[in-house]
Write a protein that holds these residues in place. Structure first.
Motif, PDB file in Angstrom:
ATOM      1  N   ILE A 154       0.811  -1.214   0.000  1.00 14.52           N
ATOM      2  CA  ILE A 154       0.000   0.000   0.000  1.00 14.52           C
ATOM      3  C   ILE A 154       0.844   1.263   0.000  1.00 14.52           C
ATOM      4  O   ILE A 154       0.496   2.253  -0.642  1.00 14.52           O
ATOM      5  N   ARG A 155       1.986   1.262   0.691  1.00  6.90           N
ATOM      6  CA  ARG A 155       2.813   2.463   0.716  1.00  6.90           C
ATOM      7  C   ARG A 155       3.317   2.820  -0.678  1.00  6.90           C
ATOM      8  O   ARG A 155       3.263   3.978  -1.094  1.00  6.90           O
ATOM      9  N   GLU A 156       3.777   1.809  -1.405  1.00  3.42           N
ATOM     10  CA  GLU A 156       4.257   2.047  -2.762  1.00  3.42           C
ATOM     11  C   GLU A 156       3.128   2.535  -3.660  1.00  3.42           C
ATOM     12  O   GLU A 156       3.300   3.467  -4.461  1.00  3.42           O
ATOM     13  N   VAL A 157       1.949   1.924  -3.515  1.00  2.17           N
ATOM     14  CA  VAL A 157       0.793   2.325  -4.319  1.00  2.17           C
ATOM     15  C   VAL A 157       0.440   3.787  -4.057  1.00  2.17           C
ATOM     16  O   VAL A 157       0.211   4.569  -4.984  1.00  2.17           O
ATOM     17  N   LEU A 158       0.418   4.163  -2.779  1.00  2.00           N
ATOM     18  CA  LEU A 158       0.049   5.531  -2.430  1.00  2.00           C
ATOM     19  C   LEU A 158       1.093   6.533  -2.896  1.00  2.00           C
ATOM     20  O   LEU A 158       0.760   7.639  -3.319  1.00  2.00           O
ATOM     21  N   LEU A 159       2.348   6.167  -2.810  1.00  2.00           N
ATOM     22  CA  LEU A 159       3.409   7.047  -3.299  1.00  2.00           C
ATOM     23  C   LEU A 159       3.254   7.296  -4.795  1.00  2.00           C
ATOM     24  O   LEU A 159       3.382   8.425  -5.269  1.00  2.00           O
ATOM     25  N   ARG A 160       2.963   6.242  -5.529  1.00  2.00           N
ATOM     26  CA  ARG A 160       2.782   6.385  -6.979  1.00  2.00           C
ATOM     27  C   ARG A 160       1.540   7.198  -7.288  1.00  2.00           C
ATOM     28  O   ARG A 160       1.538   8.046  -8.196  1.00  2.00           O
ATOM     29  N   LEU A 161       0.472   6.958  -6.528  1.00  2.00           N
ATOM     30  CA  LEU A 161      -0.748   7.728  -6.719  1.00  2.00           C
ATOM     31  C   LEU A 161      -0.505   9.204  -6.439  1.00  2.00           C
ATOM     32  O   LEU A 161      -0.888  10.075  -7.231  1.00  2.00           O
ATOM     33  N   ASN A 162       0.152   9.499  -5.323  1.00  2.00           N
ATOM     34  CA  ASN A 162       0.422  10.890  -4.958  1.00  2.00           C
ATOM     35  C   ASN A 162       1.299  11.565  -6.005  1.00  2.00           C
ATOM     36  O   ASN A 162       1.068  12.718  -6.379  1.00  2.00           O
ATOM     37  N   THR A 163       2.297  10.851  -6.509  1.00  2.00           N
ATOM     38  CA  THR A 163       3.205  11.420  -7.508  1.00  2.00           C
ATOM     39  C   THR A 163       2.466  11.803  -8.779  1.00  2.00           C
ATOM     40  O   THR A 163       2.642  12.898  -9.318  1.00  2.00           O
ATOM     41  N   ILE A 164       1.608  10.914  -9.257  1.00  2.00           N
ATOM     42  CA  ILE A 164       0.901  11.217 -10.503  1.00  2.00           C
ATOM     43  C   ILE A 164      -0.129  12.321 -10.304  1.00  2.00           C
ATOM     44  O   ILE A 164      -0.366  13.144 -11.182  1.00  2.00           O
ATOM     45  N   LEU A 165      -0.735  12.395  -9.101  1.00  2.00           N
ATOM     46  CA  LEU A 165      -1.675  13.486  -8.826  1.00  2.00           C
ATOM     47  C   LEU A 165      -0.948  14.826  -8.845  1.00  2.00           C
ATOM     48  O   LEU A 165      -1.451  15.813  -9.392  1.00  2.00           O
TER      49      LEU A 165
END
Length: 248
Positions: A154-165
């Motif tokens: 989940i941490r990696e997923v959220l980091l990627r989500l935050n980056t693209i946002l």
């Protein structure tokens, strides 16, 4: 040397922007967290709806917990006609529920079953660009983990989500669950708050033998803000915050 001035995005939530010097910093990612029933979805949808209604800013709502048609009906109780702005191209709702429960979606925008993280992010990116969205809601983070079968990462997923946002330049509200914030755990996985640039906690406190709703801005980068708890209500017109009535 000129001082840097942070551009603010008005939330459309009466009283709330007073706590933030005028609103969210533009382009930021804010986590709205709290126990079940504290108003997280209402807060998030109000941000997008009022953006379209009052400020001419298109927005995208990714609904991962209830069907788009149910969300539209629920929000009509506040007088918010989401479909009106969908038809005008000012709001897009991405249905992330139908395929999970095995039902075909009748929505214009819908996630397909089996989408991986990259597919999810690409699809959201495409819809944001399609309507030139300035605001985005993802309701909710736990449903992303379940939906994409990535809970262990989940941490990696959220980091990627935050980056693209952040790359898209949208101002985003993500919701998550906090089972017992009074004991210090303010998110479901304990990591969501670290990859968001802002954290807003919604909770309940017992006062005068009844439960009262309160709001606390735990973190907001580029913003001076109070660390006090402020009462709010969910009225027939949506959420209203009372910045002069701090609890403590």
């Amino acid at each position: 040397m000129d001082r840097y001035v942070v551009e603010r995005v008005k939330t459309g939530i009466p009283g709330f922007d007073d706590l933030l010097g005028g609103g969210f910093p533009r382009g930021t990612t804010v986590l709205v967290t709290g126990p079940t029933g504290t108003g997280k979805t209402t807060f998030a949808v109000q941000f997008v709806y009022k953006g379209a209604e009052l400020y001419g800013e298109p927005g995208v709502i990714v609904t991962l917990e209830e069907r788009a048609q149910d969300l539209r009906r629920e929000m009509l109780s506040f007088g918010w006609d989401l479909r009106k702005y969908e038809e005008e191209g000012k709001i897009a709702i991405i249905d992330g529920v139908s395929s999970v429960v095995g039902l075909p979606s009748e929505e214009k925008f819908a996630l397909e079953d089996g989408l991986n993280v990259e597919g999810f992010l690409r699809y959201v990116y495409r819809v944001v660009k399609n309507i030139n969205a300035k605001r985005l809601v993802v309701d909710s983070i736990p449903s992303i983990a379940i939906r994409l079968r990535e809970e262990k990462d989940i941490r990696e997923v959220l980091l990627r989500l935050n980056t693209i946002l952040l790359e898209m330049g949208v101002t985003s509200v993500l919701t998550t669950e906090a089972e017992d914030p009074k004991r210090g755990r303010i998110s479901k996985y304990g990591v969501e708050e670290y990859v968001s640039r802002g954290v807003v906690l919604l909770d309940l406190v017992e006062k005068d033998v009844e439960l009262k709703r309160y709001l606390l801005v735990r973190k907001m980068r580029e913003t001076r803000h109070s660390m006090k708890k402020y009462p709010f209500e969910i009225t027939e017109d949506g959420i209203v915050v009372y910045p002069s009535g701090e609890i403590y």
